[in-house]
Design an enzyme around this catalytic site. Structure first.
Site, PDB file in Angstrom:
ATOM      1  N   TYR A  76      50.996 -23.319 -42.823  1.00  0.00           N
ATOM      2  CA  TYR A  76      50.139 -22.324 -43.479  1.00  0.00           C
ATOM      3  C   TYR A  76      50.059 -22.564 -44.992  1.00  0.00           C
ATOM      4  O   TYR A  76      51.066 -22.724 -45.660  1.00  0.00           O
ATOM      5  CB  TYR A  76      50.673 -20.906 -43.231  1.00  0.00           C
ATOM      6  CG  TYR A  76      49.887 -19.835 -43.966  1.00  0.00           C
ATOM      7  CD1 TYR A  76      48.633 -19.460 -43.515  1.00  0.00           C
ATOM      8  CD2 TYR A  76      50.403 -19.233 -45.109  1.00  0.00           C
ATOM      9  CE1 TYR A  76      47.902 -18.488 -44.175  1.00  0.00           C
ATOM     10  CE2 TYR A  76      49.680 -18.258 -45.787  1.00  0.00           C
ATOM     11  CZ  TYR A  76      48.420 -17.886 -45.311  1.00  0.00           C
ATOM     12  OH  TYR A  76      47.701 -16.932 -45.984  1.00  0.00           O
ATOM     13  N   GLY A 127      44.840 -16.346 -45.188  1.00  0.00           N
ATOM     14  CA  GLY A 127      44.397 -15.073 -44.637  1.00  0.00           C
ATOM     15  C   GLY A 127      43.770 -15.238 -43.263  1.00  0.00           C
ATOM     16  O   GLY A 127      44.383 -15.779 -42.345  1.00  0.00           O
ATOM     17  N   HIS A 135      39.794 -16.783 -57.514  1.00  0.00           N
ATOM     18  CA  HIS A 135      40.672 -15.696 -57.940  1.00  0.00           C
ATOM     19  C   HIS A 135      40.677 -15.495 -59.460  1.00  0.00           C
ATOM     20  O   HIS A 135      41.298 -14.558 -59.959  1.00  0.00           O
ATOM     21  CB  HIS A 135      42.104 -15.950 -57.456  1.00  0.00           C
ATOM     22  CG  HIS A 135      42.304 -15.661 -56.002  1.00  0.00           C
ATOM     23  ND1 HIS A 135      41.764 -16.450 -55.014  1.00  0.00           N
ATOM     24  CD2 HIS A 135      42.954 -14.658 -55.362  1.00  0.00           C
ATOM     25  CE1 HIS A 135      42.092 -15.962 -53.821  1.00  0.00           C
ATOM     26  NE2 HIS A 135      42.812 -14.873 -54.013  1.00  0.00           N
TER      27      HIS A 135
END
Length: 319
Positions: free
Chosen positions: A173, A180, A203
């Protein structure tokens, strides 16, 4: 000889043969490059459209960016400027009145007044022993940063483990997958770098005035200190680039608002990383605010190129 010249928030690297040209030539050459950049043609629905600037623009005055001293247009560049100096060109339309002169000059960026002295002493970081007093001194520019040999070994060991994961096509991951809802989406090797960079860009969504240089320097020092722990998997090259930027006082534009104080200061730390990637705005004592890529270039630094898992540059709560 090369100079960094600012015209209305845009920085241009202007080469000079041996500095025999005049200051007037420098201003006119910078204006020419600025005009060319703004007048560049691009296609819209098959038609050529010019972004355009007024052909009536003219050079009102030329100042050293550091200290704001006005330069005599007839002086030779080599007599009043040094290689890699920063200069700000003030255009005629930047002044309040051509009769009374400028009440306040626009586009001359904020910088440290007087001669900036880079520190000669270093603080060694290992990820564990940085104290608040030393952090404040780093923010004030009293010390440069270096890592202990033990810290570098930990960084190398963690990166080697991460490289093995990628090489062996393991599904991990945030390393070889999306984030997400996209956790089950496996990212191909040739897209891993793009994944990291796009996450930083997405972001970098803070708002408001920028943090002061002192606070941004402290933020960068804290980021380097945590990465020195050797848990993140960051590459030696990228971490060294962070250290080099700190030691050169090249500080990214980090807006005051955007952190939620939980799950990482994603927005502020993304802005911190974005500037080091050569995108957005950046500040240095010599230049004031300018385009990050030009500030880095003028200090002999290369923009950061992120690799797998180096999105950790925007995680953990600091601000």
């Amino acid at each position: 000889m090369k100079l960094s010249v600012r015209v209305r928030g845009e920085w241009f690297a202007v080469p000079c043969s041996k500095g025999n040209e005049t200051i007037k030539w420098l201003g006119e050459e910078a204006l020419r490059r600025y005009t060319k950049n703004k007048d560049e043609l691009f296609k819209v629905n098959g038609c050529h459209v010019s972004k355009g600037v007024s052909k009536k623009e003219w050079v009102f005055e030329i100042r050293r960016t550091q200290g704001g001293a006005i330069l005599d247009l007839d002086d030779h560049i080599k007599d009043v400027l040094d290689d890699n100096d920063f200069v700000s060109v003030v255009l005629g339309s930047d002044i309040s009145s051509p009769v009374t002169g400028p009440e306040e000059v626009s586009y001359v960026p904020a910088q440290i007044p007087g001669k900036f002295q880079s520190p000669n002493e270093y603080i060694s970081l290992d990820g564990d022993s940085l104290c608040p007093d030393d952090l404040v001194k780093l923010g004030k520019g009293e010390y440069k940063i270096k890592l202990t040999s033990e810290a570098w070994e930990k960084v190398k060991k963690a990166r080697a483990l991460l490289n093995d994961i990628v090489k062996e096509n393991k599904v991990v991951y945030g390393v070889t997958t999306g984030f997400g809802k996209f956790a089950r989406v496996v990212i191909s090797k040739d897209k891993l770098d793009v994944l990291q960079e796009n996450l930083i860009r997405s972001h970098a969504a803070g708002v408001g005035k920028p943090l002061s240089p002192q606070r941004t320097a402290m933020l960068l020092a804290l980021r380097i200190n945590v990465l020195a722990k050797g848990y993140s998997g960051i590459s030696v090259q990228v971490l060294q680039q962070y250290i080099d930027a700190f030691n050169a006082s090249c500080l990214s534009w980090v807006p005051e608002k955007g952190t939620v104080g939980a799950s990482g200061d994603l927005a502020p730390l993304s802005h911190l990383a974005l500037g080091l990637m050569g995108e957005g705005k950046m500040w240095s004592p010599e230049s004031g605010w300018g385009e990050a890529r030009y500030i880095l270039e003028s200090h002999g630094l290369e923009p950061v190129k992120l690799g797998p898992k180096e999105v950790n540059l925007n995680h953990i709560t600091y601000v």
